[in-house]
Design a protein around this motif. Structure first.
Motif: not given
Lengths: 249, 78, 184
Positions: B58, B61-62, B65-66, B68-69
């Motif tokens: 997690a 992966e965060a 994701i950042f 991606f954001l």
């Protein structure tokens, strides 16, 4: 986006599924307006009631199928809380179980076609993460008073390094709610958006079989991710709670 | 014209931001692979550490994701 | 709440907001935030209420019942095991008792039989003794009788023999001579 629509046959609307609309008619969205977010949150509550209340109505010593699923969920989170925070974390078990159930059911309901996934909105997950952050900080200060600040003062490190580490620890402490909420929202949103993008490709006849295969594969991954993100959110809540209950590491 | 250049820059930036997800993929693969090699060496200790596996994944992966954001923000919000 | 101003602004700029919605990310459409946050809090409150009032007590009760039933059954099984052991011991004891009783009875019976037997033997011995004594007496009588008869026969025969030989002998001398001879 508008230019793309005009120039090519492909229509990409990966973000349209996340639009919050009023349920009845058009109009401005007041804070009390029932919207599609409201509807799917209500369905989440209904699903939880169906599993945990209707499913356990028999109170059977030898459980039925739904009752054993409910007991499995209960045991899963209960064990997680005990393993991570210890016995004194059990006081906060209903809170953690509420978070877990809401996220897992919202994620799974969001996977239904035509549905609206409430957990794909920053507003929702930010509130969840901030709730956790505020509760955990409050618990820390209530339980330990000023000693809670020792969480940031790594006493096992060399004295010269401690201020530097303290700065890093403080920053990482305040980044927690951000990463906590963005992780969930990003995973859910990314999966749904990618599925939508593949769905848009299905309009082209040549690649539509490939697109359908890709959608199926993504859907399977999303089912996994839905559960894992709920699990991760819950276990990180437990980890933060442990920090608040036992700040000395 | 100026708006077009800004939009072009935003799209290029979004594409570049997506490279960050490759880093997250490497990180997640690293975590899972190391867990697997450790689990194969000491299988009896593996079940107790699956929670740590997921926490590690997690965290790794965060950051993907950042990025991606950031890409999404450049695509839709800027 | 601070929604009045927000709503007013929202109502005025609704068309613009809608345009922004379709272009940008719906997640960053701040006009929907109060709505989502309000309904999220309602939802969480509802779930919390259901869990703490109904679901969790029920499930933990069921789990405790099951635990209780299992441990109760185990205790009952232990009791039954103990009872079975007791019963076995009692049975063994009863068996041993019965065996010793039987042996006692057998010994008693044997003793009684022995006593009867002894008594009967003694009686039979006594009868045999009596009869033997009687027989001995009669044999003695018969013998005495026989001796006397022999005496008489010998005297008569001696007197006859003396008479046949031509002598004359009185009865007294013959008898003396015969008894002297018989003695000798």
């Amino acid at each position: 986006m508008a230019t793309e629509e005009a120039s090519s046959g492909l229509v990409f609307h990966p973000m349209d599924q996340f639009i919050v609309k009023p349920l009845f008619g058009e109009g401005p969205i007041h804070w009390y307006t029932p919207t599609n977010a409201t509807l799917w949150m209500a369905l989440t509550v209904l699903a939880i009631v169906a599993l945990l209340v209707w499913g356990t109505r028999g109170r059977a010593v030898v459980p039925t199928r739904t009752q054993s699923v409910a007991e499995l969920a209960y045991g899963f989170v209960h064990k997680m809380v005990v393993d991570v925070t210890g016995k004194d974390g059990l006081k906060y078990f209903p809170y953690i179980f509420t978070l877990f159930l809401f996220i897992v059911f919202a994620n799974f309901l969001g996977l239904l076609p035509k549905s609206f996934s409430t957990t794909s909105h920053v507003a929702v997950t930010a509130v969840l993460a901030l709730l956790v952050f505020c509760t955990v900080t409050a618990i820390g200060f209530i339980k330990h008073g000023a000693h809670f600040l020792e969480l940031f003062w790594v006493s096992s490190a060399p004295l010269g390094l401690r201020p530097v580490l303290a700065v890093i620890e403080v920053i990482s402490y305040f980044v927690r709610p951000l990463s906590h909420s963005i992780r969930l929202v990003g995973n859910v949103m990314a999966g749904h958006a990618v599925i939508k993008v593949f769905a848009a490709f299905a309009a082209v006849a040549v690649i539509s079989p490939l697109s359908i295969v890709a959608i199926s594969a993504m859907y399977g991954l999303e089912v996994l991710v839905s559960f894992i993100q709920a699990y991760v959110f819950t276990i990180l809540t437990c980890v933060y709670l442990r920090d608040a209950l036992h700040p000395h590491h | 014209m100026e708006g077009d250049i800004v939009q072009m820059g935003a799209y290029i930036g979004a594409g570049l931001a997506c490279m960050g997800m490759g880093g997250a993929a490497i990180g997640v693969g690293n975590v899972a692979g190391n867990f697997l090699s450790g689990a194969l060496r000491n299988p009896s200790a593996a079940p107790g550490q699956t929670a740590m596996l997921f926490i590690g994944i997690a965290f790794a992966e965060a950051f993907g994701i950042f990025s991606f954001l950031v890409a999404l923000l450049l695509m839709f919000a800027v | 709440m601070a929604n009045e101003t927000h709503d007013a602004a929202n109502g005025a700029a609704q068309g613009a907001a809608h345009a922004a919605e379709s272009a940008g990310m719906p997640q960053l459409d701040f006009s929907t935030f109060p709505n989502q946050i309000f309904w999220l809090l309602v939802t969480l409150g509802a779930i919390w209420w259901i869990l703490t009032r109904i679901a969790l007590p029920r499930i933990s009760g069921v789990l405790a019942d099951r635990q209780g039933a299992i441990s109760g059954d185990l205790i009952a099984a232990e009791e039954f095991k103990l009872k079975a052991k007791e019963a076995e011991a009692a049975y063994d004891k009863a068996l041993a008792d019965a065996r010793s009783e039987a042996q006692k009875i057998v010994a008693q019976a044997r003793a009684e039989i022995q006593k009867e037997l002894d008594a009967a033997t003694a009686e039979a011995d006594a009868q045999i003794e009596a009869r033997a004594a009687l027989s001995a007496k009669r044999i003695g009588e018969i013998r005495a009788g026989a001796l006397e008869a022999v005496d008489a026969v010998a005297r008569e025969a001696a007197a006859d023999i003396v008479a046949a030989l031509g002598g004359k002998a009185d009865a007294g001398s013959v008898a003396a001579a015969v008894s002297a001879r018989l003695k000798g």
